[in-house]
Motif scaffolding. Structure first.
Motif, short mmCIF file in Angstrom:
data_model
loop_
_atom_site.label_atom_id
_atom_site.label_comp_id
_atom_site.label_asym_id
_atom_site.label_seq_id
_atom_site.Cartn_x
_atom_site.Cartn_y
_atom_site.Cartn_z
N MET A 1 -0.82 -6.66 -14.57
CA MET A 1 -0.27 -7.07 -13.25
C MET A 1 0.66 -7.90 -13.15
SD MET A 1 -3.56 -6.69 -10.68
CE MET A 1 -3.84 -5.32 -9.97
N GLY A 2 1.39 -8.11 -12.00
CA GLY A 2 2.55 -8.93 -11.86
C GLY A 2 4.04 -8.28 -12.10
N GLY A 3 4.90 -8.81 -11.67
CA GLY A 3 6.07 -8.48 -11.76
C GLY A 3 6.82 -7.24 -10.88
N ARG A 4 5.93 -6.88 -9.83
CA ARG A 4 6.23 -5.77 -8.82
C ARG A 4 6.44 -6.27 -7.83
NH1 ARG A 4 1.09 -1.87 -9.98
NH2 ARG A 4 1.79 -1.18 -8.03
N GLY A 5 7.71 -6.91 -7.53
CA GLY A 5 8.25 -7.44 -6.20
C GLY A 5 7.82 -8.99 -5.80
N ARG A 6 7.82 -9.45 -4.77
CA ARG A 6 7.60 -10.75 -4.47
C ARG A 6 6.14 -10.92 -4.63
NH1 ARG A 6 4.90 -11.96 0.11
NH2 ARG A 6 5.32 -10.78 1.85
N ARG A 7 5.88 -12.32 -4.81
CA ARG A 7 4.77 -12.97 -4.97
C ARG A 7 3.74 -12.69 -3.51
NH1 ARG A 7 3.73 -16.15 -9.69
NH2 ARG A 7 5.68 -16.82 -10.57
N ALA A 8 2.38 -12.44 -3.86
CA ALA A 8 1.70 -12.37 -2.58
C ALA A 8 1.43 -13.74 -1.96
CB ALA A 8 0.27 -11.61 -2.90
N ARG A 9 1.19 -13.77 -0.75
CA ARG A 9 0.76 -14.62 0.06
C ARG A 9 -0.49 -14.60 0.87
NH1 ARG A 9 6.60 -14.02 2.47
NH2 ARG A 9 7.70 -15.18 0.98
N VAL A 10 -1.28 -15.58 1.26
CA VAL A 10 -2.47 -15.37 1.98
C VAL A 10 -2.21 -14.55 3.29
CG1 VAL A 10 -4.51 -16.44 3.18
CG2 VAL A 10 -3.58 -17.39 0.92
N ALA A 11 -1.07 -14.87 3.92
CA ALA A 11 -0.77 -14.12 5.09
C ALA A 11 -0.77 -12.58 4.84
CB ALA A 11 0.61 -14.67 5.64
N ASP A 12 -0.26 -12.31 3.65
CA ASP A 12 -0.34 -10.74 3.31
C ASP A 12 -1.62 -10.16 3.34
OD1 ASP A 12 2.62 -10.67 2.91
OD2 ASP A 12 2.27 -11.52 0.87
N LYS A 77 -14.53 -3.15 -10.45
CA LYS A 77 -14.66 -4.72 -10.47
C LYS A 77 -14.33 -5.34 -11.82
CE LYS A 77 -18.13 -7.91 -10.06
NZ LYS A 77 -19.60 -8.42 -9.28
N LEU A 78 -14.98 -4.58 -12.85
CA LEU A 78 -14.90 -5.13 -14.11
C LEU A 78 -13.55 -5.01 -14.80
CD1 LEU A 78 -18.49 -3.66 -15.43
CD2 LEU A 78 -17.82 -6.03 -14.83
N ALA A 79 -12.86 -3.98 -14.30
CA ALA A 79 -11.66 -3.73 -14.92
C ALA A 79 -10.79 -4.88 -14.47
CB ALA A 79 -10.86 -2.50 -14.64
N LEU A 80 -10.82 -5.20 -13.22
CA LEU A 80 -10.19 -6.45 -12.29
C LEU A 80 -10.61 -7.90 -13.19
CD1 LEU A 80 -9.85 -5.02 -8.83
CD2 LEU A 80 -7.93 -5.44 -10.42
N VAL A 81 -11.70 -8.14 -13.18
CA VAL A 81 -12.14 -9.34 -13.61
C VAL A 81 -12.06 -9.63 -15.29
CG1 VAL A 81 -13.88 -9.70 -11.72
CG2 VAL A 81 -14.56 -8.79 -13.76
N SER A 82 -12.06 -8.53 -15.66
CA SER A 82 -11.75 -8.52 -17.33
C SER A 82 -10.21 -8.86 -17.62
CB SER A 82 -12.75 -7.55 -17.96
OG SER A 82 -11.83 -6.43 -17.69
N ASP A 83 -9.11 -8.11 -16.77
CA ASP A 83 -7.98 -8.56 -17.08
C ASP A 83 -7.52 -9.87 -16.66
OD1 ASP A 83 -5.30 -8.17 -17.25
OD2 ASP A 83 -4.86 -6.71 -16.04
N GLU A 84 -7.33 -10.53 -17.99
CA GLU A 84 -6.87 -12.03 -18.00
C GLU A 84 -5.34 -11.98 -17.13
OE1 GLU A 84 -7.24 -14.04 -21.60
OE2 GLU A 84 -9.14 -13.29 -22.00
N ALA A 85 -4.75 -11.08 -16.92
CA ALA A 85 -3.49 -11.18 -16.24
C ALA A 85 -3.59 -11.25 -14.58
CB ALA A 85 -2.63 -10.16 -16.43
N THR A 86 -5.01 -11.13 -14.27
CA THR A 86 -5.08 -11.11 -13.01
C THR A 86 -6.01 -12.40 -12.36
OG1 THR A 86 -7.40 -9.97 -12.73
CG2 THR A 86 -5.48 -8.70 -12.85
N PRO A 87 -6.00 -12.96 -11.28
CA PRO A 87 -6.69 -14.21 -10.81
C PRO A 87 -8.30 -13.76 -10.34
CG PRO A 87 -5.34 -13.36 -9.07
CD PRO A 87 -4.94 -12.48 -10.12
N PHE A 88 -8.46 -12.81 -10.54
CA PHE A 88 -9.87 -11.96 -9.79
C PHE A 88 -11.03 -12.62 -10.82
CE2 PHE A 88 -6.90 -8.81 -8.70
CZ PHE A 88 -7.27 -8.87 -7.04
N PHE A 89 -11.96 -13.11 -10.25
CA PHE A 89 -13.37 -13.45 -11.04
C PHE A 89 -14.43 -12.77 -10.16
CE2 PHE A 89 -12.66 -16.70 -7.69
CZ PHE A 89 -13.88 -17.19 -7.55
N SER A 90 -15.74 -13.19 -10.72
CA SER A 90 -16.87 -12.81 -10.24
C SER A 90 -17.88 -13.98 -10.48
CB SER A 90 -17.58 -11.58 -10.64
OG SER A 90 -18.72 -11.07 -9.63
N THR A 91 -19.20 -13.97 -9.68
CA THR A 91 -20.07 -14.93 -10.15
C THR A 91 -21.55 -14.21 -10.34
OG1 THR A 91 -20.75 -15.24 -7.93
CG2 THR A 91 -18.75 -16.70 -8.56
#
Length: 141
Positions: A1-12, A77-91
């Motif tokens: 992930m990353g590098g596809r346009g401007r950075r996301a914001r919470v408002a987005d 979910k597992l694909a997103l949380v296991s990708d260290e390039a993303t900020p996603f996590f789980s508990t």
């Protein structure tokens, strides 16, 4: 992930979730700005209150800025949380639940386009088959 346009914001997060069709927004009665975005009575983006399952490992303080976003499946979910390039996590609280968590303070690690696609996928995962099919016909090739 990353590098596809401007950075996301919470408002987005708010704009994209609110911009999906047939969305209702559940506002908390306690006056906090932590809406729950729903389609057909099913949540797909949820601004959580601080909870003991998501804490800073150094201070033990509960994260106060966690956003829960549904995913299509446990595999997604597992694909997103296991990708260290993303900020996603789980508990452990979310083991077996098809959703990811992300801190609002880290949402800028995604591009707006990436965030948009993730929220659209969350909506699709919770929408009725008819609504999802119609939306896909209108928006995807």
């Amino acid at each position: 992930m990353g590098g596809r346009g401007r950075r996301a914001r919470v408002a987005d997060v708010h704009a994209v979730a609110r911009g999906m069709p047939f969305v209702t927004v559940w506002e908390r009665e306690d006056g906090t700005d932590r809406p729950v975005y729903q389609i057909g009575g099913k949540s797909f983006v949820f601004f959580r209150t601080a909870r003991p399952d998501a804490v800073d490992p150094e201070t033990g303080e509960k994260y106060d800025d966690v956003i829960m976003i549904w995913t299509e499946s446990e595999d997604e979910k597992l694909a997103l949380v296991s990708d260290e390039a993303t900020p996603f996590f789980s508990t452990p609280h979310f083991d077996g639940h098809p959703s990811v968590l992300v801190r609002a303070s880290r949402i800028g690690e995604l591009s707006k386009q990436e965030l948009t696609e993730i929220i659209q996928d969350a909506w699709l995962s919770r929408a009725s088959q008819r609504r999802a099919t119609n939306w896909l016909k209108e928006h995807r090739l």
